[in-house]
Design a protein around this motif. Structure first.
Motif, PDB file in Angstrom:
ATOM      1  N   ILE A  31       7.460  -8.006   2.419  1.00 35.49           N
ATOM      2  CA  ILE A  31       6.654  -7.261   3.095  1.00 35.49           C
ATOM      3  C   ILE A  31       5.905  -6.156   2.360  1.00 35.49           C
ATOM      4  O   ILE A  31       4.564  -5.896   2.430  1.00 35.49           O
ATOM      5  CB  ILE A  31       7.277  -6.723   4.380  1.00 35.49           C
ATOM      6  CG1 ILE A  31       7.725  -7.998   5.309  1.00 35.49           C
ATOM      7  CG2 ILE A  31       6.452  -5.729   5.141  1.00 35.49           C
ATOM      8  CD1 ILE A  31       8.712  -7.477   6.518  1.00 35.49           C
ATOM      9  N   LEU A  32       6.450  -5.434   1.564  1.00 34.60           N
ATOM     10  CA  LEU A  32       6.262  -4.303   0.720  1.00 34.60           C
ATOM     11  C   LEU A  32       5.176  -4.652  -0.267  1.00 34.60           C
ATOM     12  O   LEU A  32       4.106  -4.314  -0.488  1.00 34.60           O
ATOM     13  CB  LEU A  32       7.088  -3.359   0.086  1.00 34.60           C
ATOM     14  CG  LEU A  32       6.713  -2.390  -0.669  1.00 34.60           C
ATOM     15  CD1 LEU A  32       5.912  -1.199   0.319  1.00 34.60           C
ATOM     16  CD2 LEU A  32       7.706  -1.775  -1.482  1.00 34.60           C
ATOM     17  N   SER A  33       5.529  -5.820  -1.167  1.00 30.79           N
ATOM     18  CA  SER A  33       4.551  -6.363  -1.956  1.00 30.79           C
ATOM     19  C   SER A  33       3.424  -6.883  -1.546  1.00 30.79           C
ATOM     20  O   SER A  33       2.277  -6.641  -1.973  1.00 30.79           O
ATOM     21  CB  SER A  33       5.415  -7.479  -2.833  1.00 30.79           C
ATOM     22  OG  SER A  33       4.492  -8.052  -3.613  1.00 30.79           O
ATOM     23  N   GLY A  34       3.397  -7.508  -0.198  1.00 25.60           N
ATOM     24  CA  GLY A  34       2.161  -8.252   0.192  1.00 25.60           C
ATOM     25  C   GLY A  34       1.379  -6.882   0.495  1.00 25.60           C
ATOM     26  O   GLY A  34       0.307  -7.231   0.701  1.00 25.60           O
ATOM     27  N   ALA A  35       1.776  -6.016   1.282  1.00 24.20           N
ATOM     28  CA  ALA A  35       1.125  -4.893   1.966  1.00 24.20           C
ATOM     29  C   ALA A  35       0.227  -4.276   0.636  1.00 24.20           C
ATOM     30  O   ALA A  35      -0.733  -3.753   0.777  1.00 24.20           O
ATOM     31  CB  ALA A  35       2.032  -4.038   2.548  1.00 24.20           C
ATOM     32  N   THR A  36       1.057  -3.956  -0.567  1.00 25.12           N
ATOM     33  CA  THR A  36       0.475  -3.503  -1.715  1.00 25.12           C
ATOM     34  C   THR A  36      -0.575  -3.979  -2.225  1.00 25.12           C
ATOM     35  O   THR A  36      -1.764  -3.693  -2.605  1.00 25.12           O
ATOM     36  CB  THR A  36       1.499  -3.157  -2.560  1.00 25.12           C
ATOM     37  OG1 THR A  36       2.683  -2.368  -2.007  1.00 25.12           O
ATOM     38  CG2 THR A  36       0.952  -2.337  -4.118  1.00 25.12           C
ATOM     39  N   PHE A  37      -0.559  -5.456  -2.372  1.00 23.23           N
ATOM     40  CA  PHE A  37      -1.380  -6.188  -3.054  1.00 23.23           C
ATOM     41  C   PHE A  37      -2.716  -6.712  -2.046  1.00 23.23           C
ATOM     42  O   PHE A  37      -3.704  -7.247  -2.666  1.00 23.23           O
ATOM     43  CB  PHE A  37      -1.008  -7.466  -3.980  1.00 23.23           C
ATOM     44  CG  PHE A  37      -0.001  -6.787  -4.952  1.00 23.23           C
ATOM     45  CD1 PHE A  37      -0.665  -6.440  -6.218  1.00 23.23           C
ATOM     46  CD2 PHE A  37       1.512  -6.915  -5.314  1.00 23.23           C
ATOM     47  CE1 PHE A  37       0.173  -6.022  -7.179  1.00 23.23           C
ATOM     48  CE2 PHE A  37       2.123  -6.469  -6.196  1.00 23.23           C
ATOM     49  CZ  PHE A  37       1.423  -6.138  -7.196  1.00 23.23           C
ATOM     50  N   ILE A  38      -2.467  -6.724  -0.949  1.00 23.89           N
ATOM     51  CA  ILE A  38      -3.359  -7.494   0.058  1.00 23.89           C
ATOM     52  C   ILE A  38      -4.305  -6.180   0.773  1.00 23.89           C
ATOM     53  O   ILE A  38      -5.159  -5.779   0.392  1.00 23.89           O
ATOM     54  CB  ILE A  38      -2.898  -8.388   0.932  1.00 23.89           C
ATOM     55  CG1 ILE A  38      -2.222  -9.299   0.002  1.00 23.89           C
ATOM     56  CG2 ILE A  38      -4.159  -9.033   1.807  1.00 23.89           C
ATOM     57  CD1 ILE A  38      -1.365 -10.473   0.830  1.00 23.89           C
ATOM     58  N   CYS A  39      -3.737  -5.625   1.737  1.00 26.25           N
ATOM     59  CA  CYS A  39      -4.409  -4.747   2.547  1.00 26.25           C
ATOM     60  C   CYS A  39      -3.403  -3.974   3.551  1.00 26.25           C
ATOM     61  O   CYS A  39      -3.861  -3.599   4.744  1.00 26.25           O
ATOM     62  CB  CYS A  39      -5.544  -5.248   3.425  1.00 26.25           C
ATOM     63  SG  CYS A  39      -4.808  -6.528   4.754  1.00 26.25           S
TER      64      CYS A  39
END
Length: 412
Positions: free
Chosen positions: A139-147
């Protein structure tokens, strides 16, 4: 807005749905105050957006209630609909193909080349090196790299753990502020062109509002337009990535369930063998007499009742982020029914974005209501690991996205 949301609560018979208007008024009032503070000129220049104030005020309300030893009231609990608010916000992000078309190839190069790879690599680092639980790291990685929060909520829903999105979103919302302020000055210092700078902001600032704020600090309309297009292209990743994660996590759950069943079956066989050996020791004379006539005992069911396993397609549908359907339908309707009237398309797009930002702010209030100081104190180590992972991810994202933006808008 409130009446439509109340009808949604009534249609699914949510607990305390009759008292939803009371909670909604409180959440909306907090969002309104947050919007008013964010519109202040001095605070706006400091990039203290509505999301920050919404989380802070929601956090204060929740912990003020905790001070009196009371649980969150039912009318506030039913109004704490983080996933619903952000889903509506995403559905209202109308993707205008006519705006994307001129810059689409370069925007795709900046937004999609590194994002999926870095997303998985950083998530892997989170759960293997920093020992963060697998879902929170993803979740943290996806939030950082997407939006930011939109991706976090979508990924949390895809894996069936929306409650694990609150802390990553709070961390990202706070730590994004230095990036919003610093990147425009760094871009000037590096003598990036306005298009390169805009693409850089759009690719590595986590929220859409933060992207526009950063480009505004840079002070060039071309940078603002480019940053918005790159961010829109990156936002499109939310849909396919959420669906892919829903499928991958469903397969992972099925694999874990099969492994658990095999281990339970092996354990049951071992228990039967030990029991048979004990019986032979206690009754060795009788066992010797009957040994020639004994038939082997087939493996039996495990000692625990194993839940019936869902089929793969059923589990995928449970995990499937339903907002993707609305997101696609909205984009199709927007691009096929409004014709070529640029003023009309612009007005509809602006209004949709305005309402979308309101729902986004409501979701941030809900996130703040879910943050309890006592739980944060108990999980201080995990909080430190999450901050470390975010700082590493954001540093890598800024460096690589800057390089891709320079290549795309200088040589392509």
């Amino acid at each position: 807005m409130g009446i439509l949301l109340w009808l949604c609560m009534a249609s699914v018979q949510a607990p305390n749905w009759r008292r939803y208007p009371i909670g909604y008024v409180i959440v909306f009032f907090v969002a309104l105050v947050s919007k008013m503070l964010a519109s202040n000129v001095a605070l706006n220049k400091a990039s203290l957006g509505a999301s920050i104030w919404a989380i802070i005020f929601g956090f204060c309300v929740r912990n003020a209630i905790d001070l009196f030893g009371q649980p969150l009231p039912g009318y506030l609990k039913v109004a704490q609909q983080t996933e619903l608010y952000i889903a509506v916000s995403l559905v209202l992000l109308c993707i205008d193909i006519s705006v994307l078309r001129p810059l689409a190839p370069r925007a795709l190069f900046v937004s999609w080349i590194d994002t999926p790879l870095l997303f998985m690599v950083v998530a892997w680092v989170g759960w293997t090196v920093l020992k963060i639980d697998r879902q929170t790291a993803i979740i943290l990685s996806g939030a950082t790299f997407i939006c930011g929060s939109s991706a976090a909520i979508a990924l949390g829903a895809s894996m069936g753990v929306p409650h694990k999105t609150q802390m990553p979103i709070a961390i990202i919302s706070i730590f994004t502020i230095p990036s919003i302020i610093a990147l425009p000055y760094i871009a000037h210092r590096l003598e990036f062109s306005s298009t390169v700078s805009g693409a850089w902001f759009g690719g590595c600032v986590d929220s859409t509002g933060g992207v526009i704020a950063s480009a505004s600090i840079y002070g060039d309309k071309e940078a603002i337009d480019t940053s918005a297009v790159v961010k829109m292209v990156q936002n499109v990743l939310i849909g396919p990535l959420s669906v892919l994660m829903a499928w991958a996590w469903s397969q992972y759950e099925l694999y874990e369930q099969r492994r658990f069943e095999r281990e339970e079956e092996l354990l049951a066989q071992q228990q039967q063998l030990f029991q048979a050996n004990d019986d032979e020791d206690d009754n060795h004379t009788t066992a010797n007499t009957l040994s020639d006539n004994r038939q082997p005992t087939p493996p039996t069911a495990t000692s625990k009742n194993i839940k019936k396993r869902d089929k793969a397609h059923v589990l995928l549908w449970k995990r499937f982020p339903k907002f993707v359907i609305g997101f696609v339908l909205t984009a199709v309707l927007f691009n096929t029914t409004l014709g070529e009237d640029g003023d009309l398309r612009g007005a509809v797009n602006d209004f949709s974005f305005y309402v979308s930002e309101w729902f986004s702010t409501l979701s941030f209030v809900s996130i703040g209501l879910g943050l309890q100081l006592n739980e944060m104190k108990q999980n201080i180590r995990n909080l430190g690991m999450l901050c470390t992972l975010y700082l590493v991810a954001q540093t890598v994202d800024i460096a690589i996205t800057g390089l891709l933006a320079w290549v795309a808008f200088t040589f392509m």
